[in-house]
Design a protein around this motif. Structure first.
Motif, PDB file in Angstrom:
ATOM      1  N   MET A 195      46.702  22.232  45.242  1.00  0.00           N
ATOM      2  CA  MET A 195      48.087  22.597  45.564  1.00  0.00           C
ATOM      3  C   MET A 195      49.038  21.405  45.570  1.00  0.00           C
ATOM      4  SD  MET A 195      50.243  25.000  46.293  1.00  0.00           S
ATOM      5  CE  MET A 195      49.579  26.525  46.999  1.00  0.00           C
TER       6      MET A 195
ATOM      7  N   GLU B 119      55.746  22.590  40.908  1.00  0.00           N
ATOM      8  CA  GLU B 119      56.816  21.592  40.781  1.00  0.00           C
ATOM      9  C   GLU B 119      56.994  21.088  39.359  1.00  0.00           C
ATOM     10  OE1 GLU B 119      56.744  19.169  44.860  1.00  0.00           O
ATOM     11  OE2 GLU B 119      54.903  18.899  43.707  1.00  0.00           O
ATOM     12  N   MET B 120      56.185  21.598  38.438  1.00  0.00           N
ATOM     13  CA  MET B 120      56.218  21.073  37.070  1.00  0.00           C
ATOM     14  C   MET B 120      57.291  21.742  36.236  1.00  0.00           C
ATOM     15  SD  MET B 120      52.215  21.148  36.162  1.00  0.00           S
ATOM     16  CE  MET B 120      51.037  20.167  37.077  1.00  0.00           C
TER      17      MET B 120
ATOM     18  N   MET C 178      49.704  10.352  52.771  1.00  0.00           N
ATOM     19  CA  MET C 178      49.623  10.623  51.330  1.00  0.00           C
ATOM     20  C   MET C 178      50.898  10.158  50.637  1.00  0.00           C
ATOM     21  SD  MET C 178      48.924  14.225  49.439  1.00  0.00           S
ATOM     22  CE  MET C 178      48.895  14.313  47.650  1.00  0.00           C
TER      23      MET C 178
ATOM     24  N   ARG D  29      52.962  10.676  47.555  1.00  0.00           N
ATOM     25  CA  ARG D  29      53.228  11.448  46.349  1.00  0.00           C
ATOM     26  C   ARG D  29      54.324  10.775  45.530  1.00  0.00           C
ATOM     27  NH1 ARG D  29      54.741  17.017  46.553  1.00  0.00           N
ATOM     28  NH2 ARG D  29      53.091  17.598  45.135  1.00  0.00           N
ATOM     29  N   PRO D  30      54.301  10.927  44.222  1.00  0.00           N
ATOM     30  CA  PRO D  30      55.424  10.428  43.424  1.00  0.00           C
ATOM     31  C   PRO D  30      56.696  11.223  43.741  1.00  0.00           C
ATOM     32  CG  PRO D  30      53.737  11.468  42.035  1.00  0.00           C
ATOM     33  CD  PRO D  30      53.260  11.576  43.431  1.00  0.00           C
TER      34      PRO D  30
ATOM     35  N   ASN E  71      59.709  13.477  42.294  1.00  0.00           N
ATOM     36  CA  ASN E  71      59.807  14.384  41.157  1.00  0.00           C
ATOM     37  C   ASN E  71      61.267  14.810  40.977  1.00  0.00           C
ATOM     38  OD1 ASN E  71      59.690  16.548  39.407  1.00  0.00           O
ATOM     39  ND2 ASN E  71      57.982  17.564  40.448  1.00  0.00           N
TER      40      ASN E  71
ATOM     41  N   SER F  98      62.531  16.670  38.490  1.00  0.00           N
ATOM     42  CA  SER F  98      62.634  17.784  37.548  1.00  0.00           C
ATOM     43  C   SER F  98      63.809  18.696  37.897  1.00  0.00           C
ATOM     44  CB  SER F  98      61.338  18.591  37.565  1.00  0.00           C
ATOM     45  OG  SER F  98      61.463  19.732  36.748  1.00  0.00           O
TER      46      SER F  98
ATOM     47  N   GLY G 108      63.899  21.800  37.279  1.00  0.00           N
ATOM     48  CA  GLY G 108      63.411  23.109  37.681  1.00  0.00           C
ATOM     49  C   GLY G 108      62.515  23.721  36.646  1.00  0.00           C
ATOM     50  N   PRO G 109      61.362  24.254  37.070  1.00  0.00           N
ATOM     51  CA  PRO G 109      60.765  24.181  38.396  1.00  0.00           C
ATOM     52  C   PRO G 109      60.794  22.752  38.928  1.00  0.00           C
ATOM     53  CG  PRO G 109      59.449  25.591  36.985  1.00  0.00           C
ATOM     54  CD  PRO G 109      60.510  24.992  36.136  1.00  0.00           C
ATOM     55  N   ALA G 110      60.925  22.626  40.234  1.00  0.00           N
ATOM     56  CA  ALA G 110      61.308  21.337  40.814  1.00  0.00           C
ATOM     57  C   ALA G 110      60.491  21.024  42.062  1.00  0.00           C
ATOM     58  CB  ALA G 110      62.794  21.345  41.136  1.00  0.00           C
ATOM     59  N   VAL G 111      60.778  19.841  42.597  1.00  0.00           N
ATOM     60  CA  VAL G 111      60.091  19.354  43.780  1.00  0.00           C
ATOM     61  C   VAL G 111      60.125  20.387  44.920  1.00  0.00           C
ATOM     62  CG1 VAL G 111      62.218  18.201  44.506  1.00  0.00           C
ATOM     63  CG2 VAL G 111      60.025  17.409  45.407  1.00  0.00           C
ATOM     64  N   MET G 112      59.009  20.488  45.633  1.00  0.00           N
ATOM     65  CA  MET G 112      58.915  21.360  46.809  1.00  0.00           C
ATOM     66  C   MET G 112      58.697  20.493  48.042  1.00  0.00           C
ATOM     67  SD  MET G 112      58.805  24.699  45.780  1.00  0.00           S
ATOM     68  CE  MET G 112      57.898  25.479  47.114  1.00  0.00           C
TER      69      MET G 112
ATOM     70  N   GLU H 208      56.816  18.856  50.864  1.00  0.00           N
ATOM     71  CA  GLU H 208      55.376  18.622  50.978  1.00  0.00           C
ATOM     72  C   GLU H 208      54.757  19.472  52.090  1.00  0.00           C
ATOM     73  OE1 GLU H 208      54.360  14.464  50.873  1.00  0.00           O
ATOM     74  OE2 GLU H 208      52.333  14.830  51.620  1.00  0.00           O
TER      75      GLU H 208
ATOM     76  N   LEU I  72      53.926  22.923  50.757  1.00  0.00           N
ATOM     77  CA  LEU I  72      52.731  22.948  49.919  1.00  0.00           C
ATOM     78  C   LEU I  72      51.466  22.831  50.775  1.00  0.00           C
ATOM     79  CD1 LEU I  72      53.929  20.622  47.013  1.00  0.00           C
ATOM     80  CD2 LEU I  72      53.760  23.118  46.975  1.00  0.00           C
TER      81      LEU I  72
ATOM     82  N   ARG J  77      58.000   6.107  35.258  1.00  0.00           N
ATOM     83  CA  ARG J  77      56.726   6.782  35.507  1.00  0.00           C
ATOM     84  C   ARG J  77      55.738   5.848  36.205  1.00  0.00           C
ATOM     85  NH1 ARG J  77      53.387  11.031  33.957  1.00  0.00           N
ATOM     86  NH2 ARG J  77      55.162  12.262  33.252  1.00  0.00           N
TER      87      ARG J  77
ATOM     88  N   LEU K  68      59.192  10.677  38.451  1.00  0.00           N
ATOM     89  CA  LEU K  68      58.785  11.599  37.386  1.00  0.00           C
ATOM     90  C   LEU K  68      59.917  12.494  36.892  1.00  0.00           C
ATOM     91  CD1 LEU K  68      55.335  12.793  38.862  1.00  0.00           C
ATOM     92  CD2 LEU K  68      55.838  10.758  37.470  1.00  0.00           C
ATOM     93  N   GLN K  69      59.786  12.932  35.642  1.00  0.00           N
ATOM     94  CA  GLN K  69      60.615  13.985  35.036  1.00  0.00           C
ATOM     95  C   GLN K  69      62.101  13.624  35.031  1.00  0.00           C
ATOM     96  OE1 GLN K  69      58.630  17.876  34.932  1.00  0.00           O
ATOM     97  NE2 GLN K  69      58.037  17.585  37.048  1.00  0.00           N
TER      98      GLN K  69
END
Lengths: 363, 363
Positions: free
Chosen positions: A26, A38-39, B1, B3-4, B6, B8, B10-14, B16, B19, B319, B324-325
């Protein structure tokens, strides 16, 4: 882990392995640092997920290369409009009405074309199929529609009709929502098949459409772009943002199906499960299934207690044993056990065992 | 943790936390023994999830009681057809074209009504908004459509126009896909708002529609049942099987938003994030944003490197730093940083820091 058995008609039971993998991935799919949610659908990570899902499903269902496989949205009810918008040309389409779903399909199609009922088994209480030889087909229907497994009424075609043998050149459209991937499909008899994912394929919100190439160019001008099969096909199901997470989960289900031995292995198990449950019903004095034996559904088994006053006690006792969502559809009452691919044989055994105990106690 | 970050579109960052909760509950929601994916949409468990999601979103967005809040499918592109099918009466609708999305909306609506362009800023390269006083509105449009935040072009309305003050009684329709829940909405100026969930609300495959009660009775007969607002409203968004898992995830996002302090708190953070990023762009000799300052989007920040030959190196370096994205939409090129609610300030700080380092190295 001891999960209860879930007999929901849909959204429905998922393979436990799939859920466990989805939970583990997840927050970080394959080291990407992203959840699949999220991609970007245009990125290489999701591109790989979607490509594999399509290839795996094509392999599992043995879809010939002259059919497109589309991932869409809106479920079966939306397809009831989307199919005639794409295929009817505003002319006449024929409907074989054998239950609630094909009835709804005919009603909705009447917004876009002349919806002709070639057969209707309502007078039987939707407990039978009509012999194709008795169908009153139109002269040149744009297509012939049937629901190959009626989820509510529990009626299933054991073989698809051969329209050509009936002297009809029209494409056959099948709504296979509730038994897709439970048995092979004879694509030589099919022009288009559609199904909501939420029974045998994955989460609600994903719709599968399999359409023969020669049917892609018939859409009415009023068909929304996002639901025009040719537009969706030309854009590899990414004309609009697809339901990415649902496609990912369905892809995990497809890989699970392959590990189980594919559709032939699933079919064998489904036959065993269905025989066990129908056998228990038929050999009892308390339970009753009204569907003619040759067209009983392997997936959705509606049954009644001859003493309906016992319904609540039956459901409460089932829940205590971890047998969930057995209540029948509100339109027909009684009980319904949906025994999809992901419902293990142990679930049917537990249900049958409970039914016997309950009958012994109340019979 | 760790995480990078993001970026983007969309679909986009959520968030954490969302998730992590979804992963923890994947196999057993609140002791039900079921994943949310496996629940009947008619059962009490999912009923509770859907009811809470709607109530939380209504509270967050301060939606008045004379608006219905609908959970649908198909995203913004499908709504481009569904809105005129429901609201246009086949008459004339006005479109304020300020970017790729409003342009697509006007093109699609032309299938169902006369789509009149009241304004079009394409000659500016979609880098500005048109002053409402300059709009050429029709005499009695069925509605007036605008996109309140253009995801690709990065143009955002800082206040919604007051149609009544312009002498126009028609309802205002806004596509707020890419900035919903990032700022308050002045519902006194809105008849209908729609948005795909996959930017600020949840997973792709869920569409939010907020529609004023008096607009529910205008659908054309050719509008598919599953997409007729009145039918969806009368069935509490369960006329067809809704995208249950996506509604559940969106509900977790709504609860996360409430814990953050609601929309006012998000807006304050979004202003800070946007000022930081635009400030870095404007103070550099390498980066460039072409949008007029008063209508720059707080959510989607397109920018260009004055030396486009550096684009690939910029993306590769980003990257490496876990950014990202960032690649811009193919139709406009360059870069784009989408800095939605769930993208923390630390992500913008990391991006700005990288941009400065990259410029120092290549400037």
């Amino acid at each position: 882990m001891n999960r209860p058995f879930n007999f929901s008609a849909g959204p429905a039971v998922m393979p436990e392995e799939v859920l466990a993998q989805a939970a583990a991935e997840m927050l970080d799919w394959h080291g990407s640092g992203m959840s699949v949610m999220e991609m970007s659908h245009r990125g290489k990570e999701f591109g790989q997920i979607a490509t594999e899902a399509e290839a795996d499903l094509r392999e599992l269902l043995e879809v010939p290369s002259h059919f497109k496989l589309l991932f869409m949205q809106g479920g079966g009810l939306a397809e009831n409009a989307i199919v005639p918008l794409n295929l009817s040309r505003g002319e006449t389409a024929d409907f074989v009405v054998t239950g609630s779903w094909s009835q709804k399909s005919a009603q909705e199609a009447a917004r876009y074309c002349t919806a002709h009922e070639a057969a209707n088994t309502q007078s039987s209480g939707f407990t039978m199929l009509a012999d194709p030889a008795s169908w009153q087909l139109s002269k040149q229907p744009a297509y012939v529609h049937l629901c190959s497994n009626e989820t509510i009424n529990g009626v299933e075609y054991q073989a698809l009709p051969n329209l050509k043998a009936l002297g009809c050149d029209a494409p056959l459209v099948i709504d296979f929502s509730s038994h897709v991937a439970s048995r092979p499909v004879d694509w030589s008899r099919v022009g288009l098949a559609f199904g909501g994912a939420q029974k045998n394929l994955g989460p609600a919100g994903l719709t599968l459409v399999v359409v023969r190439d020669d049917l892609l160019d018939r859409a009415l001008p009023i068909c929304p772009s996002a639901f025009t099969y040719k537009t969706v096909a030309d854009n590899a199901s990414m004309y609009n943002t697809p339901p990415t997470y649902s496609i990912y989960i369905a892809g995990l289900v497809f890989k699970w199906l392959k590990r189980q031995g594919g559709i032939a292995a699933m079919e064998a198990r489904n036959i065993t499960k269905a025989e066990l449950l129908y056998g228990a019903i038929d050999s009892s004095a308390l339970y009753l299934n009204r569907v003619e034996k040759h067209c009983r559904s392997r997936m959705n088994v509606p049954f009644y207690l001859r003493d309906e006053a016992l319904n609540d006690a039956f459901l409460a006792g089932a829940r205590e044993r971890g047998l969930l969502q057995l209540k029948g559809h509100k339109s027909v009452g009684g009980m319904r056990a949906s025994i999809y691919n992901a419902l293990p044989i142990e679930g049917v055994q537990a249900l049958v065992s409970y039914m016997r105990d309950f009958e012994a106690q109340h019979g």
